[in-house]
Design a protein around this motif. Sequence first.
Motif, mmCIF file in Angstrom:
data_model
loop_
_atom_site.group_PDB
_atom_site.id
_atom_site.type_symbol
_atom_site.label_atom_id
_atom_site.label_comp_id
_atom_site.label_asym_id
_atom_site.label_seq_id
_atom_site.Cartn_x
_atom_site.Cartn_y
_atom_site.Cartn_z
ATOM 1 N N GLY A 309 0.812 -1.212 0.000
ATOM 2 C CA GLY A 309 0.000 0.000 0.000
ATOM 3 C C GLY A 309 0.844 1.259 0.000
ATOM 4 N N MET A 310 1.947 1.264 0.741
ATOM 5 C CA MET A 310 2.804 2.445 0.805
ATOM 6 C C MET A 310 3.515 2.679 -0.521
ATOM 7 S SD MET A 310 5.753 3.398 3.590
ATOM 8 C CE MET A 310 4.572 3.349 4.934
ATOM 9 N N CYS A 314 2.920 5.950 -2.976
ATOM 10 C CA CYS A 314 4.001 6.820 -3.457
ATOM 11 C C CYS A 314 3.992 6.918 -4.980
ATOM 12 C CB CYS A 314 5.354 6.297 -2.964
ATOM 13 S SG CYS A 314 5.583 6.401 -1.165
ATOM 14 N N LEU A 315 3.682 5.789 -5.642
ATOM 15 C CA LEU A 315 3.693 5.780 -7.108
ATOM 16 C C LEU A 315 2.551 6.618 -7.685
ATOM 17 C CD1 LEU A 315 4.634 2.060 -7.901
ATOM 18 C CD2 LEU A 315 6.065 4.091 -8.175
ATOM 19 N N VAL A 316 1.329 6.440 -7.147
ATOM 20 C CA VAL A 316 0.185 7.151 -7.735
ATOM 21 C C VAL A 316 0.239 8.648 -7.439
ATOM 22 C CG1 VAL A 316 -1.321 5.120 -7.671
ATOM 23 C CG2 VAL A 316 -1.260 6.681 -5.714
ATOM 24 N N GLN A 317 1.052 9.056 -6.463
ATOM 25 C CA GLN A 317 1.206 10.482 -6.179
ATOM 26 C C GLN A 317 2.525 11.041 -6.711
ATOM 27 O OE1 GLN A 317 -1.680 11.001 -2.298
ATOM 28 N NE2 GLN A 317 0.449 11.447 -2.059
ATOM 29 N N MET A 394 -4.557 0.204 3.226
ATOM 30 C CA MET A 394 -3.271 0.798 3.588
ATOM 31 C C MET A 394 -2.863 1.878 2.579
ATOM 32 S SD MET A 394 -2.153 -0.349 6.393
ATOM 33 C CE MET A 394 -2.361 -1.707 7.545
ATOM 34 N N MET A 395 -3.180 1.685 1.318
ATOM 35 C CA MET A 395 -2.829 2.672 0.309
ATOM 36 C C MET A 395 -3.569 3.987 0.551
ATOM 37 S SD MET A 395 -3.145 2.438 -3.849
ATOM 38 C CE MET A 395 -4.875 2.879 -3.823
ATOM 39 N N MET A 432 5.824 8.924 8.439
ATOM 40 C CA MET A 432 4.538 8.216 8.360
ATOM 41 C C MET A 432 4.382 7.142 9.429
ATOM 42 S SD MET A 432 4.168 7.737 4.236
ATOM 43 C CE MET A 432 2.685 6.765 4.418
ATOM 44 N N ILE A 433 5.482 6.559 9.894
ATOM 45 C CA ILE A 433 5.375 5.389 10.743
ATOM 46 C C ILE A 433 4.749 5.698 12.100
ATOM 47 C CG2 ILE A 433 7.633 5.570 11.835
ATOM 48 C CD1 ILE A 433 5.896 2.382 10.521
#
Length: 524
Positions: A309-310, A314-317, A394-395, A432-433
Amino acid sequence: MQSVQGAGLLDSKQERPKLNYRKWLKWSLLGMIGVVNGYATVLMYAQGEIPFALLTVVLTALALYIFGSNKTYAHRYIFPGVAGMLVFIIFPLIYTIGLAFTNYSASNQLTLERTQSVLEQRSFQSGESYGFDLYKVENGHQLVIKADGELLASDVFELANTTSEAMTLRQVDSVQGEKEKIKSIVKNRANLTKVELVMPDGHEIRMSGLRKFAADTDLFTLQEDGLSMLNNQTQQMYLPNMEIGFYQPIDADGKFVDKPISPGFVVTVGGANFERVMTDDGIKEPFIDIFIWTVVFAFLAVALTLALGMVLACLVQWEPLQGSSIYRVLLILPYAVPAFISILIFKGLFNQSFGEINLFLEAILGIKPSWFSDPIMARVMVVLVNTWLGFPYMMILCMGLLKSIPDDLYEASAIDGAGPIQNFFTITLPMMIKPLTPLLIASFAFNFNNFVMIQLLTAGGPNMVGTSEPAGYTDLLVSYTYRIAFEGGGGQDFGLAGAIATIIFLLVGGMALLNLRFTKLSQD
């Protein structure tokens, strides 16, 4: 004078109290609710449902107090939530924990008094049986018994309005009427069983089959002490064994011998169910194996869904990516589709003989994994399917958290010559964690009890061999508990299932407290 009288009359009208219809209506409704729930409580108590009767009393008293007092006005708005918590969370929890300390199962469900009543209703054939015929005669029907070559006929009676009153049989030479067929006897069997006939020698007989009447005697008789029961057929005395919850034969010294008889009754067994989990190898070994697998599965579910999901977030943004909005919608679709539909589709895809996944693997690599019969492959399949179902959630979380990271950090990092991978591990992941930690703990607790996916995909299989209770290699603790409660080979063992459910509650409760602790630390 008249003006003074008019003023006095006006004052009396003004002083007359007005009827408060709202208050009258409120107390009428509350009184009606109290009466109805009180009646329902009495019925529950009479049926032996004491926990449900107590729950009804608590809810009713709480509702009458909150809605009847002006001091508790503000609590009226939260009462539905409190009532729901009591009915669907606290009561089932207390009830389950209570069952964990009893022998409640498919063979032990009744009270002692109800067990005595069931045993007293049993009967045995204590004399010779006689064939009979049913004749339709004038003004009704007549039963004819064949005994020692003689015809014995009952009085004429109405078949549709039979009573339990005894009818004396009299010797006859013949019967004037039409003999009914067997289908008529079957149709009216319920009425015929009420008929009690008295033979010429005085003993009574009842219907014992579609073609026979026989003398029936009560099999068990409750003795004067209110506990012991005498078997009238064998003259054996029985006493209730309060350790196992069954009536059992006793010897002359009052010691239990031979096998108990069903049905059983519910008794308190203390921590015996918890002891079985720890000492019975047929339960302990699969329990430990399933517990370890449950922890591993929950950890892998969180780790894999978070990683996937992470990365996708990151890829789609990523700004250079064209059509990111389309990819975003497509990747969220698995989360929008009902889980059970996706699970059933995957169950077909992983079919060992006809599934598309095995057809593809056989064509490319020449292998056909046994997804549902091999323990390792079954667990791999479960993890893969759960990852597909969980990564969109999660994404979405990661996409929201990525928006909160200041762009200044990435600009400063670019000036220092850092690349995307270095930015991810030095900026993105650390930022983020911390806010993700409580959500990850909640996700771990959810997957710890992910009953739906296991039940629909593998039903816990493949099954383990040599276990006292049904257990499978893909079972989680929650599905293992379900199988013990409803699929137990030796009878549905709700007491043992309640003990395991209590252990699960303690484990998940510990995770919830840990979650609250992390949340508080995050806020601080």
